[in-house]
Write a protein that holds these residues in place. Structure first.
Motif, PDB file in Angstrom:
ATOM      1  N   HIS A 298      30.136  72.735  21.081  1.00  0.00           N
ATOM      2  CA  HIS A 298      31.227  73.055  21.985  1.00  0.00           C
ATOM      3  C   HIS A 298      32.535  72.405  21.540  1.00  0.00           C
ATOM      4  O   HIS A 298      33.486  72.334  22.300  1.00  0.00           O
ATOM      5  CB  HIS A 298      30.884  72.570  23.398  1.00  0.00           C
TER       6      HIS A 298
ATOM      7  N   THR B 279      36.181  71.677  20.338  1.00  0.00           N
ATOM      8  CA  THR B 279      37.380  72.466  20.546  1.00  0.00           C
ATOM      9  C   THR B 279      37.804  73.122  19.237  1.00  0.00           C
ATOM     10  O   THR B 279      37.882  72.467  18.198  1.00  0.00           O
ATOM     11  CB  THR B 279      38.514  71.554  21.054  1.00  0.00           C
ATOM     12  N   THR B 280      38.088  74.417  19.272  1.00  0.00           N
ATOM     13  CA  THR B 280      38.559  75.081  18.066  1.00  0.00           C
ATOM     14  C   THR B 280      40.014  74.719  17.806  1.00  0.00           C
ATOM     15  O   THR B 280      40.724  74.209  18.692  1.00  0.00           O
ATOM     16  CB  THR B 280      38.444  76.609  18.193  1.00  0.00           C
ATOM     17  N   TRP B 281      40.457  75.008  16.587  1.00  0.00           N
ATOM     18  CA  TRP B 281      41.848  74.725  16.225  1.00  0.00           C
ATOM     19  C   TRP B 281      42.812  75.468  17.155  1.00  0.00           C
ATOM     20  O   TRP B 281      43.768  74.880  17.676  1.00  0.00           O
ATOM     21  CB  TRP B 281      42.080  75.127  14.770  1.00  0.00           C
TER      22      TRP B 281
ATOM     23  N   GLU C  75      42.223  76.655  20.175  1.00  0.00           N
ATOM     24  CA  GLU C  75      42.119  76.108  21.539  1.00  0.00           C
ATOM     25  C   GLU C  75      42.861  74.784  21.649  1.00  0.00           C
ATOM     26  O   GLU C  75      43.523  74.511  22.664  1.00  0.00           O
ATOM     27  CB  GLU C  75      40.653  75.911  21.903  1.00  0.00           C
ATOM     28  N   ALA C  76      42.749  73.939  20.621  1.00  0.00           N
ATOM     29  CA  ALA C  76      43.413  72.639  20.654  1.00  0.00           C
ATOM     30  C   ALA C  76      44.932  72.799  20.718  1.00  0.00           C
ATOM     31  O   ALA C  76      45.616  72.113  21.490  1.00  0.00           O
ATOM     32  CB  ALA C  76      43.015  71.822  19.430  1.00  0.00           C
TER      33      ALA C  76
ATOM     34  N   LEU D 110      45.823  74.097  24.220  1.00  0.00           N
ATOM     35  CA  LEU D 110      45.622  73.072  25.237  1.00  0.00           C
ATOM     36  C   LEU D 110      46.722  72.017  25.163  1.00  0.00           C
ATOM     37  O   LEU D 110      47.237  71.570  26.201  1.00  0.00           O
ATOM     38  CB  LEU D 110      44.250  72.423  25.054  1.00  0.00           C
TER      39      LEU D 110
ATOM     40  N   VAL E 148      41.525  66.328  24.449  1.00  0.00           N
ATOM     41  CA  VAL E 148      40.890  66.871  23.242  1.00  0.00           C
ATOM     42  C   VAL E 148      40.209  65.713  22.539  1.00  0.00           C
ATOM     43  O   VAL E 148      40.855  64.715  22.223  1.00  0.00           O
ATOM     44  CB  VAL E 148      41.919  67.530  22.295  1.00  0.00           C
TER      45      VAL E 148
ATOM     46  N   ILE F 269      38.267  68.125  16.937  1.00  0.00           N
ATOM     47  CA  ILE F 269      38.622  69.534  16.764  1.00  0.00           C
ATOM     48  C   ILE F 269      37.789  70.105  15.624  1.00  0.00           C
ATOM     49  O   ILE F 269      37.594  69.457  14.594  1.00  0.00           O
ATOM     50  CB  ILE F 269      40.125  69.692  16.442  1.00  0.00           C
TER      51      ILE F 269
END
Length: 426
Positions: free
Chosen positions: A21, A23-25, A27-28, A31, A287, A290
């Motif tokens: 799970h 955090t993708t690049w 998404e980061a 966010l 976060v 990542i």
């Protein structure tokens, strides 16, 4: 056109030991942008507003210019001539004239300005000199309004001279001054403090084995400025938990930073204290790692008082990629600026898949192709130093000739968006 090639020195790194799970690049970045709200604007003196973003329209406080003035050196005149000369500045009756300079106030009764090339002053029949037209004076030299700059010619009182949202340059400041303003309301830039960590870091000379030169101190303040922040000073600490806690508690040089950036200490070993110090201050992690390489240990946290902390990895390239991933969106949000989106360019090389993570690779642009740079290991800066931007290669990799997301580096003015290519998501 250059032939596509495979990056020989950039094999896909091994699959990291990260939770599914993570955090993708993309998404980061989103966010980091969504977690903050714009800082309140502030009024600053004109000289301090250059480079700032205007948050309220600049209106003309009075007509520009605010009085009728002469566009020429010559004489203010009333009537068609000849004219009796009177004292400069006095009201004029028909058949009278007086000397006026460029920019001078048009006296009452004057209907035009006769330029000095078109007039001749001679002794009159009485006590006063007389002004007449020269033989070669052009027709229309005495027409009403000739060579007069009327009040309000540039703007009327209340006109919008500079709209909100404008990034102010020196000409804007001059216009605001002429329009009657002593201060302007601009978007406040986030104040960013830097905490440099590591007892093995040396700041000058040749490092001994086990030591490293400081790659962050000399350049982070400049990068912060490129990203729209304002330097809040730097502090150097060792590797102890007490030093970490103290550094995050205190403001640098008397300033309360909006954001604190730390270098190193974001791993999860017993000597890494970022998370423990944030927890002790009542903060929360937004976060925590990542799914990207390099820079995967990057952390973004928020303290109860609203301050943000960005934890960068200790390796220089990994830290810079983490800063562009988290710092750029965060500072954009605090500075009321839009999130800069990546754009699509054609990859000039095959780039291997890296399952589960985005690879951030410095690249150069040649004939609208993006070529991955050499020397792009997490601790290397050589590839970044010659790059125009960086690729955000998706987990499935990229084939030569295929589109790949690209972002420019903060300090380069080179736009990675060729004609006809649209920007995309993150």
């Amino acid at each position: 056109m250059l032939a596509p090639e495979r990056v020989a020195n950039a094999p896909a790194p091994p699959v990291p030991d990260e939770p599914r799970h993570a955090t993708t690049w993309a998404e980061a970045r989103q966010l980091a942008y969504d977690c903050a709200r714009p800082l309140p604007p502030l009024n600053v003196p004109l000289a301090d507003a250059i480079g700032g973003t205007l948050t309220a329209d600049v209106l003309a406080s009075w007509p520009l210019p605010h009085y009728a003035s002469s566009a020429m050196d010559g004489w203010a005149i009333n009537g068609s001539g000849p004219w009796k000369m009177t004292t400069a500045g006095l009201p004029l009756s028909p058949g009278e004239a007086n000397v006026i300079a460029t920019g001078g106030l048009i006296p009452a009764g004057a209907v035009a300005v006769l330029r000095k090339e078109s007039g001749l002053v001679s002794r009159g029949t009485g006590d006063l000199p007389q002004l007449t037209l020269t033989p070669d004076a052009k027709p229309g030299e005495t027409l009403p309004g000739r060579h007069i700059r009327p009040a309000g010619e540039e703007a009327s009182a209340g006109d919008v001279l500079i709209p909100a949202g404008t990034v102010l340059n020196p000409a804007h400041i001059a216009l605001a001054a002429v329009a009657g303003h002593d201060e302007l309301q601009v978007q406040r830039k986030p104040v960013v403090a830097v905490v440099l960590t590591g007892s093995e870091v040396v700041t000058s000379g040749e490092p001994e084995p086990g030591q490293v030169r400081d790659a962050f101190g000399p350049q982070l303040d400049a990068v912060i400025s490129y990203l729209g922040g304002e330097s809040g000073g730097q502090r150097r600490i060792g590797d102890s938990y007490d030093e970490w806690l103290g550094a995050l508690m205190r403001a640098n040089h008397g300033h309360r930073p909006d954001v604190t950036i730390t270098t190193g200490g974001t791993g999860k070993s017993g000597t890494d204290h970022f998370r423990d110090a944030v927890a002790a201050l009542g903060g929360r992690l937004l976060v925590d790692g990542i799914a990207m390489r390099p820079g995967h240990p990057a952390v973004l946290a928020e303290l109860p008082d609203g301050r943000f902390i960005i934890g960068l990895p200790g390796n220089p390239l990994a830290a810079m990629m983490a800063l562009t991933t988290l710092g750029e969106p965060l500072l954009a949000a605090l500075g009321a600026r839009p999130l800069r989106r990546s754009s699509l360019m054609t990859s000039g090389a095959d780039i291997d898949p890296a399952p589960g993570r985005t690879r951030l690779i410095p690249c150069t642009f040649v004939h609208e192709l993006a070529f991955p740079a050499a020397h792009t290991g997490p601790g290397m800066m050589r590839g970044l130093a010659g790059a125009h931007g960086y690729m955000a290669v998706p987990p499935e990799g990229a084939a030569a000739g295929a589109p790949v997301p690209v972002l420019p580096l903060p300090w380069t003015a080179y736009s990675p968006l060729p004609a006809g290519r649209a920007a995309i998501g993150a």
